[in-house]
Write a protein that holds these residues in place. Structure first.
Motif, PDB file in Angstrom:
ATOM      1  N   ASP A  61       8.961  27.281  28.978  1.00 44.96           N
ATOM      2  CA  ASP A  61       8.789  26.213  29.812  1.00 44.96           C
ATOM      3  C   ASP A  61       9.275  26.452  31.289  1.00 44.96           C
ATOM      4  O   ASP A  61       8.641  25.939  32.095  1.00 44.96           O
ATOM      5  CB  ASP A  61       9.582  25.210  28.943  1.00 44.96           C
ATOM      6  N   LEU A  62      10.366  27.196  31.513  1.00 46.40           N
ATOM      7  CA  LEU A  62      10.732  27.354  33.006  1.00 46.40           C
ATOM      8  C   LEU A  62       9.648  28.350  33.365  1.00 46.40           C
ATOM      9  O   LEU A  62       9.618  28.179  34.866  1.00 46.40           O
ATOM     10  CB  LEU A  62      12.170  27.874  32.956  1.00 46.40           C
ATOM     11  N   LEU A  63       9.161  29.352  32.708  1.00 39.02           N
ATOM     12  CA  LEU A  63       8.203  30.322  33.476  1.00 39.02           C
ATOM     13  C   LEU A  63       7.023  29.635  33.930  1.00 39.02           C
ATOM     14  O   LEU A  63       6.398  29.504  34.946  1.00 39.02           O
ATOM     15  CB  LEU A  63       8.006  31.309  32.388  1.00 39.02           C
ATOM     16  N   ASP A  64       6.617  28.458  33.116  1.00 38.06           N
ATOM     17  CA  ASP A  64       5.370  27.663  33.582  1.00 38.06           C
ATOM     18  C   ASP A  64       5.606  26.797  34.877  1.00 38.06           C
ATOM     19  O   ASP A  64       4.861  26.580  35.546  1.00 38.06           O
ATOM     20  CB  ASP A  64       5.087  26.732  32.608  1.00 38.06           C
ATOM     21  N   VAL A  65       7.075  26.534  35.091  1.00 33.47           N
ATOM     22  CA  VAL A  65       7.412  25.740  36.342  1.00 33.47           C
ATOM     23  C   VAL A  65       7.509  26.550  37.523  1.00 33.47           C
ATOM     24  O   VAL A  65       7.010  26.282  38.387  1.00 33.47           O
ATOM     25  CB  VAL A  65       8.975  25.065  35.953  1.00 33.47           C
ATOM     26  N   PHE A  66       8.257  27.890  37.208  1.00 34.81           N
ATOM     27  CA  PHE A  66       8.552  28.514  38.498  1.00 34.81           C
ATOM     28  C   PHE A  66       7.760  29.678  38.792  1.00 34.81           C
ATOM     29  O   PHE A  66       7.686  30.301  39.959  1.00 34.81           O
ATOM     30  CB  PHE A  66      10.140  29.038  38.193  1.00 34.81           C
ATOM     31  N   GLN A  67       6.403  29.852  38.134  1.00 32.66           N
ATOM     32  CA  GLN A  67       5.747  30.857  38.330  1.00 32.66           C
ATOM     33  C   GLN A  67       4.237  30.418  38.329  1.00 32.66           C
ATOM     34  O   GLN A  67       3.782  29.564  37.671  1.00 32.66           O
ATOM     35  CB  GLN A  67       5.825  32.238  37.428  1.00 32.66           C
ATOM     36  N   THR A  68       3.554  31.242  39.183  1.00 29.20           N
ATOM     37  CA  THR A  68       2.043  31.028  39.232  1.00 29.20           C
ATOM     38  C   THR A  68       1.193  31.972  38.261  1.00 29.20           C
ATOM     39  O   THR A  68       1.454  33.161  38.177  1.00 29.20           O
ATOM     40  CB  THR A  68       1.494  31.102  40.654  1.00 29.20           C
TER      41      THR A  68
END
Length: 1313
Positions: A61-68
């Motif tokens: 979930d955090l990866l989807d928020v913080f990376q393109t």
């Protein structure tokens, strides 16, 4: 900072996706701040645990928020570089993942045709070189690792065989073999390695092992490749041009797409405007000369594929030199048409079955195959039915093939095993196949000589086993005498091995035969060379013998009985010919009727022992043939005057062979020079023997005979003596040879004349006339090609004329057909269970005995598919408000009612109550079946037959039809509503008729019996006719006549239960609402019944095509039970230690010998005692039932004898328990005096001279040698078993035993070697 402030700051975290983050909502928004306001410690712990204890991994979930997320368009499928908006759109992110070279286990194989090598097809196959650990112990592949060099010829105990050709193996096995294409009909020699791998629509492997799916390719959508799918369809592409296909000149794709397009374009790279020239050239190019390892058989769509092709040999081949421009071998003479045809098809890479007359030149075909294999740098195996023939063929080929390496492999001898042509018996080849001998890889041809030997009851199974077990790459050459069903046998081989096989037969003998009768010193022709029977001449021989009365006396007045029923023309017992020679007392005592014994020409019907081997009790067989002391001198002198020598005289008794030869004591055919040559030849032959063996009575006697040009040839001779006779006969020095029928088996020794002392023989169980095949085999030796214009055959007659019917049947009848002698043995079962990949059921299925059933399989499978499609297309009446709810139940009850009656009739026919049920005059309702429907009638039983299950009924009504005209079965149950709703009414027949019907067609047996005497009615008696008319008029109108018959007698339990069940079914039927209320019930039931009938047909076809329909399957299941009880296999049919030992015993009686080995019984004896005890398994004790067995030489042998008998009795009980069928030889094992040679073998192993051995037995020398030779084989097998169980002591003792018996004349080297 408070919790509220922390939450607010986290909510303000910037997000490129411009979406509200939901990361902390589940935790923070539900956080109870008030609960923790007063407990700061608890709050600190919670905060630290939840937010400050940072993980080294970010959640998805955090990866989807913080990376393109990068654009997954690295293949640039939809855009070109010019169309891309920025450089990121064309960036290939695969650079992040280094691509390793794949270790592919598959290769592309291209198929080419024509001179230019045009590619027309391709295929992906597993690369067997990369299959890990493929060796003789775990793989059936031809390309597995080569085993130990010592196993090259004989194979190894732990080796697996190579994959049998044409057989679909058990794919559940873990044993790896090669690949088969998904389009193939049968397994190629290496099927199961990739049989479980999935292939895509293009025939390529697309799902790796252990994975559920493979890579899903993303193909380019391009207008230029609209015809791509049609290109991949190879068969279509092969018949289309490039212009028609619309292939683009270039395609810009990635590496994978380029490779695919190159592959597909290469398939159509050559224009195909005119293929006629290519096709003509292709027909001329030999197929198969390159000797491939694997043969792929395509799935032929023909319904009835013909594998056997009969070749027409009535035409001349004028362009043979053009068809075979570079022959592998030539001869100084022109080949016959059948030989040219065989050579041509061998060059084409096909298999052939040559069925030719004796002396026609079948060996030419074998010789060409041997030369062809040498040219191809491969090997040929030549198999023969007997060891003696193997030795002779080795000598012949060594002399004829100076440039060829010929090898010989027998049980005890290996000569040049690396030769191009290996000669062996069929049993040796079978052993090599089961043991996976590596030499099989290099074999191109297997030549089966004397194929008609497949009819042998004991050894015929070996031929079938070998044919089934041979790998796919091997081609067959079958040589046989003429038999009527060559095409049938060839079809079986072709279908089993999936090979084309060409049947080539000769229309007639190269040297025709003239058949004569010898009667009263006169030669009477009765059958011309054109096979015309001369009736007048045949009658002449009867007239010459008519002077002898049926009840005649000899010159001394002794009554010799009647000749009325003796068709064979043979005399009586020992009181005849042997009486005079060996003493009147003996002749009189044994000849019967107290004859004097001095009459050598007397005919005795009663004789206790015949003139055969001593110890015989076949008195019907061994009666005196009628020949006297002057018969043979007169005949041979006549033959000499007419230049009809040399002659072979066939006598069906070893003893009489020698007696007849003795009767020529005053005849000498040799001059001094020829006698000197014979003497020198004999000296060179016997010089290899010990001095004392050279003076054996048999050798001395044969010397005196041979030096006069006379000889005998039978199984009782020493091998070296037999070979000496054969060599001298081939050289032309033997002018008269008395021989048994074994001389005609395979030995290429033609002669001028063949004489039959009689045309009947004893076959071990009874006296019978010779069958046409036996007569042809022996008579065929007459006539030497190139020397004689005709071959002369003479049949002896003595005092009784021959019966014309029997004579014609023997001489002009059709030869016996090739018949399967396939049977299961424990040794075979255990070997196949050990292999696992080849099931026993498959071996049974592919045997010749199952050929007819297997030939029907393709049609049965097609019928199943058609019937299934038909059943699925049937539509039902499911919306009827009256019967939809119980129509299925009604159908089930109707069928159960019908089956119940059928079983009731079969059971009741065995009991006395049958007569009461189906007595004369009993009123019955019965049905008849027409092509379109069932009809019902009334009648009185006139007569019934319990054995046939039929009865004759006097029918007095017309056909009563169902209300719906369709073939649907509804039982005629007596219920007024049921009958009225479904059936019509019975109408009286004007003229009653008698009809014979199966009792199972009866629907109801009434308690009413006719008051009319039916016999009187049929006799047209007026009173009976009037009573009958009145009676049947009442019956057709009143249902009360149709009450079920209730027998007064107590019924047997099983019959009573069936009757009880029938009543229950009746109640259930009349309780149904549908049949009672639905006006269209029959019409609604019809599709249901029709589908049920189709399903029954499908079920029957599936049963016929399943393993359950195999004839030998019950025998197999019973033998499995024996093996389980004996602990040879476990409950899962895995071979245990005892089973592995039994696998190595090929001599027979494997279970008993295994018990002896594992019981350590043999270990308690000395080597000479062991070999003596084992003689019981190789000596059959034939004709010794009335002879007392000698007492064993010592007590230890007595104990051993008792132990063997005890174990055999135990095994017999096991066979009886599981109802295993056993042969008469197995059943009579203990009664056949099999221990007769116990002391003989024991003394021989102790070193006693052969001359002294013969003084303690009445068996012939040849029999003793043969038994000891077979003992060497059994010793070798027990040695192998000792290695398996790790018994070094037993292994040492068996080696010593072999050394003790392998000495002197018994193991003298063959003269052919």
């Amino acid at each position: 900072m408070s919790l509220e402030e922390l939450y607010a700051s986290l909510q303000n975290v910037p997000d490129d996706s411009k979406e509200d983050p939901q990361v902390f909502d589940d935790t923070i928004t539900k956080f109870d701040f008030k609960k923790y306001d007063n407990d700061k410690e608890l709050v600190a712990k919670k905060l630290y645990k939840g937010f400050l204890n940072v993980s080294n991994e970010l959640s998805w979930d955090l990866l989807d928020v913080f990376q393109t997320i990068p654009k997954m368009n690295y293949l640039n499928i939809n855009k070109s570089k010019n169309e891309a908006r920025n450089k990121d759109d064309i960036y290939d992110y695969t650079d992040f993942f280094p691509e390793l070279d794949m270790a592919s286990r598959t290769n592309y194989h291209f198929k080419r045709t024509g001179i230019e090598g045009r590619i027309f097809d391709y295929e992906e196959k597993v690369n067997l070189d990369d299959v890990k650990d493929a060796n003789a112990s775990n793989s059936l592949s031809l390309t597995r690792k080569i085993d130990n060099m010592q196993h090259t010829i004989q194979g190894g105990v732990s080796n697996l065989p190579f994959t049998p050709g044409g057989i679909i193996l058990n794919t559940n096995s873990n044993i790896g073999t090669t690949v088969v294409d998904t389009n193939t009909f049968i397994a190629t020699p290496t099927k199961t390695a990739s049989s479980l791998l999935h292939k895509d629509d293009y025939g390529l492997f697309d799902i790796p092992p252990t994975l559920e799916r493979g890579i899903v390719p993303q193909f380019i959508v391009n207008n230029e490749l609209e015809d791509l799918d049609s290109i991949v369809e190879i068969k279509k592409a092969d018949s289309m041009t490039d212009e028609q296909l619309g292939i683009a000149p270039s395609v810009q794709t990635t590496a994978k797409t380029n490779e695919k397009n190159w592959l597909e374009q290469s398939l159509v790279s050559t224009p195909k405007n005119d293929n006629s020239f290519d096709e003509e050239v292709d027909k001329l190019i030999p197929k198969g000369i390159d000797f491939g390892r694997t043969t792929i058989i395509k799935n032929f769509s023909e319904e009835n594929r013909e594998w056997a092709h009969v070749v027409d040999v009535t035409h001349k081949i004028t362009n043979f030199d053009e068809l075979v421009p570079n022959p592998a071998r030539t001869w100084p003479f022109e080949l016959d048409t059948f030989q040219k045809e065989a050579v041509y098809h061998l060059e084409q890479g096909d298999s052939v079955f040559v069925a030719a007359h004796t002396s026609a030149g079948k060996t030419v075909v074998a010789e060409y195959a041997i030369a062809l294999s040498k040219r191809n740098m491969t090997k040929t195996i030549y198999t023969s039915p007997i060891k003696a023939l193997s030795n002779q063929k080795y000598r012949d080929f060594k002399e004829e093939f100076d440039e060829l390496d010929v090898g010989l492999i027998t049980g005890d001898v290996q000569i040049n095993p690396d030769g191009n042509c290996l000669i062996m018996t069929t049993e040796i080849l079978r052993s090599m196949l089961y043991r996976g001998a590596d030499v099989i890889r290099d074999v191109e041809f297997v030549i089966f000589d004397e194929v008609h030997y497949v009819n042998d009851q004991d050894r015929g199974v070996v031929w079938e086993e070998v044919i089934i077990m041979l790998p796919q790459h091997i081609k067959f050459i079958l040589l046989s005498a003429t038999v009527p069903n060559t095409y049938e046998f060839a079809s079986w081989i072709g279908r089993t091995k999936q090979k084309n096989i060409y049947v080539i037969s000769t229309p007639k003998r190269p040297v025709p035969l003239e058949i004569n009768l010898w009667t009263k010193d006169e030669l009477i022709p009765v059958i011309t060379p054109d096979k015309n029977f001369l009736t007048d001449n045949f009658k002449k021989h009867k007239e010459l013998l008519s002077g002898e009365k049926n009840d005649f006396r000899d010159k001394n007045g002794a009554n010799h009985g009647t000749l009325k029923n003796n068709k064979s023309g043979r005399g009586g017992g020992r009181g005849g010919a042997r009486g005079g020679a060996r003493g009147g007392a003996r002749g009189g005592a044994r000849g019967g009727n107290n004859n004097t014994g001095n009459n050598k020409g007397g005919r005795l019907v009663v004789g206790h022992r015949g003139a055969g081997a001593i110890g015989s009790n076949k008195r019907q067989f061994y009666q005196n043939s009628g020949a006297n002391s002057k018969t043979w001198p007169h005949l041979v002198n006549f033959l000499e005057r007419k230049s009809l020598l040399p002659a072979v005289i066939f006598v069906f008794s070893k003893k009489r062979c020698e007696e007849y030869a003795d009767s020529l004591s005053g005849v000498n055919f040799c001059g001094n020079k020829e006698r000197s040559h014979i003497h020198m030849t004999m000296e060179r032959a016997v010089v290899r023997l010990k001095k004392e063996d050279r003076e054996l009575p048999q050798i001395l006697k044969m010397r005196t005979l041979l030096e006069r040009g006379i000889a005998v040839h039978h199984g009782g001779l020493l091998p070296i003596v037999k070979e000496l006779v054969e060599i001298l006969f081939a050289e032309g020095h033997v002018k008269v040879l008395f021989a048994t029928e074994t001389f005609a088996m395979g030995l290429n020794l033609p002669t001028r004349t063949v004489v039959f002392s009689e045309i009947s023989k004893h076959d071990g169980t009874k006296v019978r006339p010779l069958n046409p095949g036996e007569f042809t085999q022996m008579a065929g030796r007459a006539g030497r090609r190139g020397l004689d214009t005709t071959g002369t055959v003479i049949i002896m007659t003595y005092k009784t004329p021959l019966e014309p019917v029997t004579f014609k049947e023997v001489t002009l009848g059709s030869p016996i057909r090739l018949q399967s002698q396939f049977r299961l043995t424990y040794n075979m079962i255990l070997k196949l269970l050990k292999i696992e990949a080849l099931r026993v059921e498959e071996m049974i299925k592919y045997s010749f005995s199952e050929d007819n059933n297997q030939a029907l399989l393709p049609q049965q499978q097609k019928d199943i598919a058609l019937l299934t499609e038909r059943a699925e297309s049937i539509e039902f009446y499911d919306n009827c408000e009256y019967c939809s709810h119980d129509i299925d139940k009604a159908l089930s009850l109707f069928l159960d009612y019908k089956e119940n009656w059928k079983e009731f009739v079969s059971k009741i026919s065995a009991f006395a109550v049958f007569a009461a049920y189906f007595s004369t005059g009993r009123l019955v309702i019965y049905r008849l079946e027409t092509p379109d429907e069932f009809v019902y009638k009334l009648g009185f039983i006139f007569r019934s037959f319990s054995k046939s299950g039929n009865c004759i009924v006097l029918c007095f009504t017309e056909e009563n039809q169902l209300k719906f005209r369709g073939k649907v079965y509804i039982p005629y149950v007596i219920n007024k509503k049921f009958i009225g709703n479904n059936f019509g009414t019975f109408v009286k027949l004007v003229n009653p008729i008698l009809e014979e019907i199966p009792i199972t067609n009866i629907e109801l047996v009434s308690s009413y019996k006719s008051k009319t005497r039916l016999v009187s009615y049929l006799a047209n008696e007026k009173e009976a006719i009037d009573l009958f008319e009145e009676e049947i008029g009442s019956i057709v109108k009143d249902l009360s006549y149709f009450s079920d018959f209730e027998p007064k007698k107590i019924l047997p339990l099983e019959v009573g239960n069936l009757l009880k069940e029938r009543k229950s079914l009746f109640k259930a039927i009349v309780s149904l609402q549908g049949p009672m209320t639905c006006p269209d019930f029959v019409q609604h039931l019809y599709p249901k019944y029709f589908k049920s009938t189709i399903e029954d047909q499908i079920s029957a076809l599936k049963h016929l095509s399943s393993d359950q329909n195999l004839k030998l399957l019950p025998d197999y299941e019973q033998r499995l039970k024996v093996l389980r009880d004996g602990e040879f296999i476990d409950k899962n049919a895995n071979v245990l230690l005892k089973g592995r030992v039994a696998c190595e015993i090929d001599i027979g009686y494997e279970l008993v010998i295994t018990e002896l080995i594992l019981d350590n019984f043999l270990g308690d004896f000395q080597p000479e005692e062991i070999v003596a005890l084992l003689s019981v398994f190789v000596y059959d004790g034939t004709n010794k039932k009335n002879v007392e067995e000698p007492i064993p030489a010592n007590e230890r042998l007595t104990l051993g004898k008792d132990k063997i008998e005890g174990i055999y009795k135990k095994m017999l009980k096991l066979y009886e328990k599981h109802q295993v069928p056993i042969t008469s030889e197995e059943e009579d094992f203990l009664e056949r005096r099999r221990f007769m040679l116990l002391n003989v073998v024991y003394e021989w192993a102790r070193g006693v001279a052969f001359k002294d051995i013969m003084e303690i037995t009445d068996e012939s020398e040849g029999t003793i040698v043969r038994i000891i030779n077979r003992l060497d084989e059994i010793c070798r097998e027990v040695k192998t078993a000792a290695i398996i169980i790790g018994n070094s002591d037993l292994h040492s003792k068996m080696s010593t035993a072999q050394e003790l018996i392998k000495r002197d004349i018994v193991f003298a080297a063959s003269l052919y070697l």
